[in-house]
Design an enzyme around this catalytic site. Structure first.
Site, PDB file in Angstrom:
ATOM      1  N   GLY A 214      -6.318 -12.386  -8.800  1.00  0.00           N
ATOM      2  CA  GLY A 214      -6.952 -11.967  -7.479  1.00  0.00           C
ATOM      3  C   GLY A 214      -6.610 -10.625  -6.694  1.00  0.00           C
ATOM      4  O   GLY A 214      -6.161  -9.778  -7.592  1.00  0.00           O
TER       5      GLY A 214
ATOM      6  N   LYS B  45       0.794  -1.353   0.077  1.00  0.00           N
ATOM      7  CA  LYS B  45      -0.029   0.145   0.117  1.00  0.00           C
ATOM      8  C   LYS B  45       0.818   1.201   0.057  1.00  0.00           C
ATOM      9  O   LYS B  45       0.363   2.262  -0.414  1.00  0.00           O
ATOM     10  CB  LYS B  45      -1.011  -0.166   1.122  1.00  0.00           C
TER      11      LYS B  45
ATOM     12  N   HIS C 233     -19.109  17.973   5.163  1.00  0.00           N
ATOM     13  CA  HIS C 233     -19.109  18.081   3.818  1.00  0.00           C
ATOM     14  C   HIS C 233     -17.795  18.936   3.640  1.00  0.00           C
ATOM     15  O   HIS C 233     -17.430  19.993   4.166  1.00  0.00           O
ATOM     16  CB  HIS C 233     -20.360  19.004   3.455  1.00  0.00           C
TER      17      HIS C 233
HETATM   18  C1  LIG Z   1       1.244  -8.867  -1.113  1.00  0.00           C
HETATM   19  C2  LIG Z   1       0.054  -9.079   0.245  1.00  0.00           C
HETATM   20  C3  LIG Z   1      -0.729  -8.010   0.288  1.00  0.00           C
HETATM   21  C4  LIG Z   1      -1.641  -7.992   1.567  1.00  0.00           C
HETATM   22  N1  LIG Z   1      -2.370  -6.853   1.684  1.00  0.00           N
HETATM   23  C5  LIG Z   1      -3.291  -6.890   2.758  1.00  0.00           C
HETATM   24  C6  LIG Z   1      -4.090  -5.784   3.024  1.00  0.00           C
HETATM   25  O1  LIG Z   1      -3.896  -4.840   2.388  1.00  0.00           O
HETATM   26  N2  LIG Z   1      -4.675  -6.083   4.158  1.00  0.00           N
HETATM   27  C7  LIG Z   1      -4.908  -7.237   4.809  1.00  0.00           C
HETATM   28  O2  LIG Z   1      -5.753  -7.236   5.880  1.00  0.00           O
HETATM   29  N3  LIG Z   1      -4.225  -8.296   4.531  1.00  0.00           N
HETATM   30  C8  LIG Z   1      -3.416  -8.109   3.345  1.00  0.00           C
HETATM   31  N4  LIG Z   1      -2.562  -9.500   3.008  1.00  0.00           N
HETATM   32  C9  LIG Z   1      -2.730 -10.781   3.847  1.00  0.00           C
HETATM   33  C10 LIG Z   1      -1.969 -10.317   5.425  1.00  0.00           C
HETATM   34  O3  LIG Z   1      -0.769 -10.173   5.036  1.00  0.00           O
HETATM   35  C11 LIG Z   1      -1.772 -11.670   6.046  1.00  0.00           C
HETATM   36  O4  LIG Z   1      -3.341 -12.005   6.144  1.00  0.00           O
HETATM   37  C12 LIG Z   1      -1.449 -11.432   7.318  1.00  0.00           C
HETATM   38  O5  LIG Z   1      -0.230 -11.005   7.409  1.00  0.00           O
HETATM   39  C13 LIG Z   1      -1.376 -12.917   7.924  1.00  0.00           C
HETATM   40  O6  LIG Z   1      -0.820 -12.712   9.338  1.00  0.00           O
HETATM   41  P1  LIG Z   1      -0.673 -14.054  10.252  1.00  0.00           P
HETATM   42  O7  LIG Z   1      -0.804 -13.477  11.648  1.00  0.00           O
HETATM   43  O8  LIG Z   1      -1.322 -15.087   9.976  1.00  0.00           O
HETATM   44  O9  LIG Z   1       0.817 -14.511  10.313  1.00  0.00           O
HETATM   45  P2  LIG Z   1       2.475 -13.480   9.658  1.00  0.00           P
HETATM   46  O10 LIG Z   1       2.177 -12.271   9.810  1.00  0.00           O
HETATM   47  O11 LIG Z   1       2.241 -14.201   8.261  1.00  0.00           O
HETATM   48  O12 LIG Z   1       3.370 -14.266  10.476  1.00  0.00           O
HETATM   49  C14 LIG Z   1       3.796 -15.624  10.310  1.00  0.00           C
HETATM   50  C15 LIG Z   1       5.363 -15.458  10.659  1.00  0.00           C
HETATM   51  O13 LIG Z   1       5.691 -16.743  10.888  1.00  0.00           O
HETATM   52  C16 LIG Z   1       6.806 -16.877  10.587  1.00  0.00           C
HETATM   53  N5  LIG Z   1       7.143 -18.352  10.479  1.00  0.00           N
HETATM   54  C17 LIG Z   1       6.591 -19.507   9.492  1.00  0.00           C
HETATM   55  N6  LIG Z   1       6.983 -20.894   9.846  1.00  0.00           N
HETATM   56  C18 LIG Z   1       7.634 -20.647  10.810  1.00  0.00           C
HETATM   57  C19 LIG Z   1       8.360 -21.647  11.543  1.00  0.00           C
HETATM   58  N7  LIG Z   1       8.210 -22.846  11.545  1.00  0.00           N
HETATM   59  N8  LIG Z   1       9.257 -21.153  12.585  1.00  0.00           N
HETATM   60  C20 LIG Z   1       9.264 -19.974  12.833  1.00  0.00           C
HETATM   61  N9  LIG Z   1       8.732 -18.791  12.247  1.00  0.00           N
HETATM   62  C21 LIG Z   1       8.026 -19.325  11.329  1.00  0.00           C
HETATM   63  C22 LIG Z   1       7.195 -16.377   9.450  1.00  0.00           C
HETATM   64  O14 LIG Z   1       8.506 -15.912   8.941  1.00  0.00           O
HETATM   65  C23 LIG Z   1       6.165 -15.024   9.630  1.00  0.00           C
HETATM   66  O15 LIG Z   1       6.973 -13.900  10.336  1.00  0.00           O
HETATM   67  C24 LIG Z   1      -1.627  -9.365   1.996  1.00  0.00           C
HETATM   68  C25 LIG Z   1      -0.784 -10.184   1.859  1.00  0.00           C
HETATM   69  C26 LIG Z   1       0.186 -10.262   0.699  1.00  0.00           C
HETATM   70  C27 LIG Z   1       0.921 -11.538   0.402  1.00  0.00           C
HETATM   71  N1  LIG Z   2      -6.314  -5.879   0.187  1.00  0.00           N
HETATM   72  C1  LIG Z   2      -6.076  -7.046   0.679  1.00  0.00           C
HETATM   73  O1  LIG Z   2      -6.622  -7.233   1.817  1.00  0.00           O
HETATM   74  C2  LIG Z   2      -5.423  -8.112   0.157  1.00  0.00           C
HETATM   75  C3  LIG Z   2      -4.439  -7.914  -0.631  1.00  0.00           C
HETATM   76  C4  LIG Z   2      -3.549  -8.933  -1.085  1.00  0.00           C
HETATM   77  C5  LIG Z   2      -3.609 -10.211  -0.663  1.00  0.00           C
HETATM   78  N2  LIG Z   2      -4.457 -10.396   0.370  1.00  0.00           N
HETATM   79  C6  LIG Z   2      -4.791 -11.802   0.860  1.00  0.00           C
HETATM   80  O2  LIG Z   2      -3.821 -12.394   0.027  1.00  0.00           O
HETATM   81  C7  LIG Z   2      -4.334 -13.984  -0.329  1.00  0.00           C
HETATM   82  C8  LIG Z   2      -3.700 -14.180  -1.416  1.00  0.00           C
HETATM   83  O3  LIG Z   2      -4.005 -13.420  -2.743  1.00  0.00           O
HETATM   84  P1  LIG Z   2      -3.916 -13.945  -4.233  1.00  0.00           P
HETATM   85  O4  LIG Z   2      -4.102 -12.808  -4.958  1.00  0.00           O
HETATM   86  O5  LIG Z   2      -2.376 -14.658  -4.256  1.00  0.00           O
HETATM   87  O6  LIG Z   2      -5.023 -15.085  -4.140  1.00  0.00           O
HETATM   88  P2  LIG Z   2      -6.606 -14.973  -4.487  1.00  0.00           P
HETATM   89  O7  LIG Z   2      -7.042 -16.200  -4.041  1.00  0.00           O
HETATM   90  O8  LIG Z   2      -7.007 -13.698  -4.080  1.00  0.00           O
HETATM   91  O9  LIG Z   2      -6.583 -14.859  -6.285  1.00  0.00           O
HETATM   92  C9  LIG Z   2      -5.724 -16.074  -7.032  1.00  0.00           C
HETATM   93  C10 LIG Z   2      -6.505 -15.957  -8.442  1.00  0.00           C
HETATM   94  O10 LIG Z   2      -5.630 -16.490  -9.312  1.00  0.00           O
HETATM   95  C11 LIG Z   2      -6.133 -17.435 -10.204  1.00  0.00           C
HETATM   96  N3  LIG Z   2      -5.659 -18.657 -10.652  1.00  0.00           N
HETATM   97  C12 LIG Z   2      -5.414 -19.961  -9.721  1.00  0.00           C
HETATM   98  N4  LIG Z   2      -4.492 -20.398 -10.281  1.00  0.00           N
HETATM   99  C13 LIG Z   2      -4.294 -19.907 -11.674  1.00  0.00           C
HETATM  100  C14 LIG Z   2      -3.518 -20.304 -12.741  1.00  0.00           C
HETATM  101  N5  LIG Z   2      -2.730 -21.332 -12.824  1.00  0.00           N
HETATM  102  N6  LIG Z   2      -3.477 -19.417 -13.718  1.00  0.00           N
HETATM  103  C15 LIG Z   2      -4.066 -18.081 -13.539  1.00  0.00           C
HETATM  104  N7  LIG Z   2      -4.861 -17.987 -12.848  1.00  0.00           N
HETATM  105  C16 LIG Z   2      -4.846 -18.488 -11.744  1.00  0.00           C
HETATM  106  C17 LIG Z   2      -7.821 -17.799  -9.433  1.00  0.00           C
HETATM  107  O11 LIG Z   2      -8.885 -17.958 -10.264  1.00  0.00           O
HETATM  108  C18 LIG Z   2      -7.818 -16.330  -8.462  1.00  0.00           C
HETATM  109  O12 LIG Z   2      -8.635 -15.541  -9.359  1.00  0.00           O
HETATM  110  C19 LIG Z   2      -5.905 -13.264  -0.633  1.00  0.00           C
HETATM  111  O13 LIG Z   2      -6.719 -14.382  -0.425  1.00  0.00           O
HETATM  112  C20 LIG Z   2      -6.105 -12.147   0.238  1.00  0.00           C
HETATM  113  O14 LIG Z   2      -6.700 -12.908   1.350  1.00  0.00           O
HETATM  114  C21 LIG Z   2      -5.442  -9.331   0.838  1.00  0.00           C
END
Ligand SMILES: Cc1cc2nc3c(=O)[nH]c(=O)nc-3n(C[C@H](O)[C@H](O)[C@H](O)COP(=O)(O)OP(=O)(O)OC[C@H]3O[C@@H](n4cnc5c(N)ncnc54)[C@H](O)[C@@H]3O)c2cc1C
Ligand SMILES: NC(=O)c1ccc[n+]([C@@H]2O[C@H](COP(=O)([O-])OP(=O)(O)OC[C@H]3O[C@@H](n4cnc5c(N)ncnc54)[C@H](O)[C@@H]3O)[C@@H](O)[C@H]2O)c1
Length: 460
Positions: free
Chosen positions: A188, A72, A447
């Site tokens: 997605g 973001k 507003h």
């Molecule tokens: C690109 C992207 C954008 C996203 N944007 C948003 C968003 O805008 N808003 C939103 O709400 N969500 C968003 N998400 C989803 C969000 O980031 C996750 O849902 C959230 O961070 C998950 O948190 P968690 O508490 O499950 O664990 P995490 O924060 O994932 O923490 C897990 C931790 O465990 C550690 N770990 C894993 N296995 C082991 C092990 N065996 N031993 C020790 N440590 C380990 C990892 O290194 C990590 O630090 C986004 C995800 C991605 C990938």
């Molecule tokens: N703004 C947010 O809150 C935010 C932002 C980023 C990620 N996230 C979290 O991270 C999770 C993972 O995000 P994501 O975008 O990787 O997954 P997603 O599940 O949102 O989307 C995956 C997409 O990939 C498509 N797909 C699957 N296999 C494919 C293939 N072989 N070829 C082409 N398309 C294919 C699916 O049909 C789907 O549309 C999300 O479910 C979301 O909860 C949240």
């Protein structure tokens, strides 16, 4: 080449004969949102807490280091007109400050130890920690919380995983220059947010989605409008497209698909994320694991082993930081409170996709509400009719609300437009508190704001 081995840590077999044994009241595996918040709460209760984290680059968890916050930051910077390099610089500063702050939040607490390494269960209630191929500790704890998050799925497409041009979102957030042509596999959340942001920075973005639509679960009109806006902004979409293979050329890759070949300077793989349990040694325990690798929990976040809990993405539920935070509330209620808070009473769950403008949603769409037999009424309001759009100089968007005529309550809202990521939270409060839509229709809003549009939106 994709490195999906979760940052720097190595997963190895234990060889060291006599690692020290540590005892904790609470052991948290993974420095995620639920875990770190719970660690502070447990410490405040005077309990001794151990937090195992596999990578210092992940102190504070996924959200602040490789997900919500960096992505973001880049979205915002792209909309401010910063260059890619300037934006990356800003992102780097934001992430390192947060990582450091999160580290100290736990490390400076006398009741909390951060243990650097990979945690792996050796029995139901004991865990060993591996660091640099060595078992550095065995940990026994009264209670264990698994908070290990999720990891990118890499589809089995010939040539993809080994391609020099393929990246996960984690790696794409660290690109050292803006690729001229980027192909995104998946359509997605991650795909759309990166597509919107990289396109604004000036890359040519091609999205390859295997199903026949993006945002299929969203209100049809709104999904269509957002899709058209993204296309008009210059993003190329190929729906119903199977990626068949990736072939590396000298300085680019050729992505072979059912719709033809696409040349790319970078390929982003964004087809979903799966619970990260692969290396936890759960086979050494009686903890039940589901077909997607998720730790199976009940509504109290208890696993099948007493006093072992799981929270956040690893449970296979909705992957949002605020769900992990809410899991913390459930754990606090179960472990320190009266146990009344469960995952069943968290109310309506809003979400936002941070394309530009943002698309946010809560509750039911019109179609879903109708099919469930509600006596509905709905209204849609174009953003271009909201005075604030003139100031924003952005007429894009549409707001839609669905209400139940019988109860006068809001069943759902789909908001596509500027500030929808903020506005959707008002709707949650109204829904959770059974506030009739007429209250919002007749309420005073400041507003000129986007929220004042709710007077008209609710005038059904
Ligand atoms: C690109 C992207 C954008 C996203 N944007 C948003 C968003 O805008 N808003 C939103 O709400 N969500 C968003 N998400 C989803 C969000 O980031 C996750 O849902 C959230 O961070 C998950 O948190 P968690 O508490 O499950 O664990 P995490 O924060 O994932 O923490 C897990 C931790 O465990 C550690 N770990 C894993 N296995 C082991 C092990 N065996 N031993 C020790 N440590 C380990 C990892 O290194 C990590 O630090 C986004 C995800 C991605 C990938
Ligand atoms: N703004 C947010 O809150 C935010 C932002 C980023 C990620 N996230 C979290 O991270 C999770 C993972 O995000 P994501 O975008 O990787 O997954 P997603 O599940 O949102 O989307 C995956 C997409 O990939 C498509 N797909 C699957 N296999 C494919 C293939 N072989 N070829 C082409 N398309 C294919 C699916 O049909 C789907 O549309 C999300 O479910 C979301 O909860 C949240």
């Amino acid at each position: 080449m994709i490195n999906n081995s979760a940052d720097t840590a190595q997963y190895v077999d234990s060889k060291t004969p006599t690692p020290p044994v540590k005892n904790y009241d609470i052991l948290i595996i993974g420095f995620g949102k639920a875990g770190k918040t719970f660690a502070k709460t447990a410490s405040a209760q005077g309990l001794k807490v151990g937090v195992v984290e596999m990578s210092p680059a992940m102190y504070g968890g996924t959200c602040i280091n490789i997900a919500c916050i960096p992505s973001k930051t880049l979205v915002k910077a792209s909309n401010e007109g910063l260059s890619f390099d300037e934006a990356m610089n800003r992102k780097h500063n934001v992430v390192s400050a947060l990582n450091n702050k999160n580290y100290h939040m736990l490390a400076d607490d006398d009741n909390i130890d951060i243990i650097d390494g990979v945690a792996r269960f050796i029995s139901d209630k004991s865990v060993e920690v591996l660091h640099d191929d060595q078992v550095i500790a065995t940990i026994i704890a009264d209670r264990i919380i698994i908070n290990t998050g999720a990891e990118p799925i890499i589809p089995d497409i010939p040539g993809l995983a080994s391609s020099r041009f393929a990246y996960t979102s984690t790696e794409a957030l660290d690109l050292d220059h803006l690729p001229e042509r980027i192909v995104i596999i998946g359509g997605g959340y991650i795909a759309l947010e990166f597509a919107s942001m990289l396109n604004t920075f000036g890359a040519h973005v091609t999205v390859l989605e295997k199903s026949d639509a993006i945002m299929r679960r969203e209100d049809e009109d709104i999904a269509h409008l957002a899709y058209e806006d993204l296309k008009n902004a210059g993003i190329e979409f190929h729906l119903h497209t199977n990626t068949l293979g990736v072939e590396d050329l000298d300085s680019s890759a050729l992505v072979h698909t059912s719709e033809g070949d696409f040349e790319a300077d970078a390929i982003l793989v964004a087809v979903g994320r799966r619970p990260r349990t692969q290396y936890l040694g759960l086979e050494n325990t009686h903890i039940s694991v589901g077909s997607r690798g998720e730790v199976i929990v009940n509504e109290r976040l208890e696993t099948s082993v007493p006093d072992v809990y799981a929270a956040g993405d690893v449970t296979g539920g909705m992957q949002f930081t605020y769900i992990s935070l809410d899991d913390f509330r459930v754990l606090r209620s179960q472990i320190f409170g009266d146990g009344s808070r469960t995952t069943l009473n968290r109310g309506a769950i809003p979400y936002s996709v941070f394309i530009t403008p943002t698309l946010s949603r809560i509750g039911l769409t019109r179609k879903e509400a109708q099919s469930r037999g509600f006596n509905i009424a709905s209204k849609s309001l174009p953003v271009s009719s909201i005075p604030r759009h003139k100031i924003n100089n952005d007429p894009r968007g549409l707001f839609t609300v669905v209400i139940d005529r019988d109860s006068q309550e809001i069943l759902g809202a789909s908001l596509y437009g500027d500030k929808s990521e903020e506005l959707i939270n008002y709707i949650k409060m109204a829904m959770d508190n059974h506030i009739p839509y007429t209250y919002i229709r007749d309420a005073i809003f400041t507003h000129p704001t986007m929220s004042e549009s709710f007077n008209d939106l609710m005038n059904i």
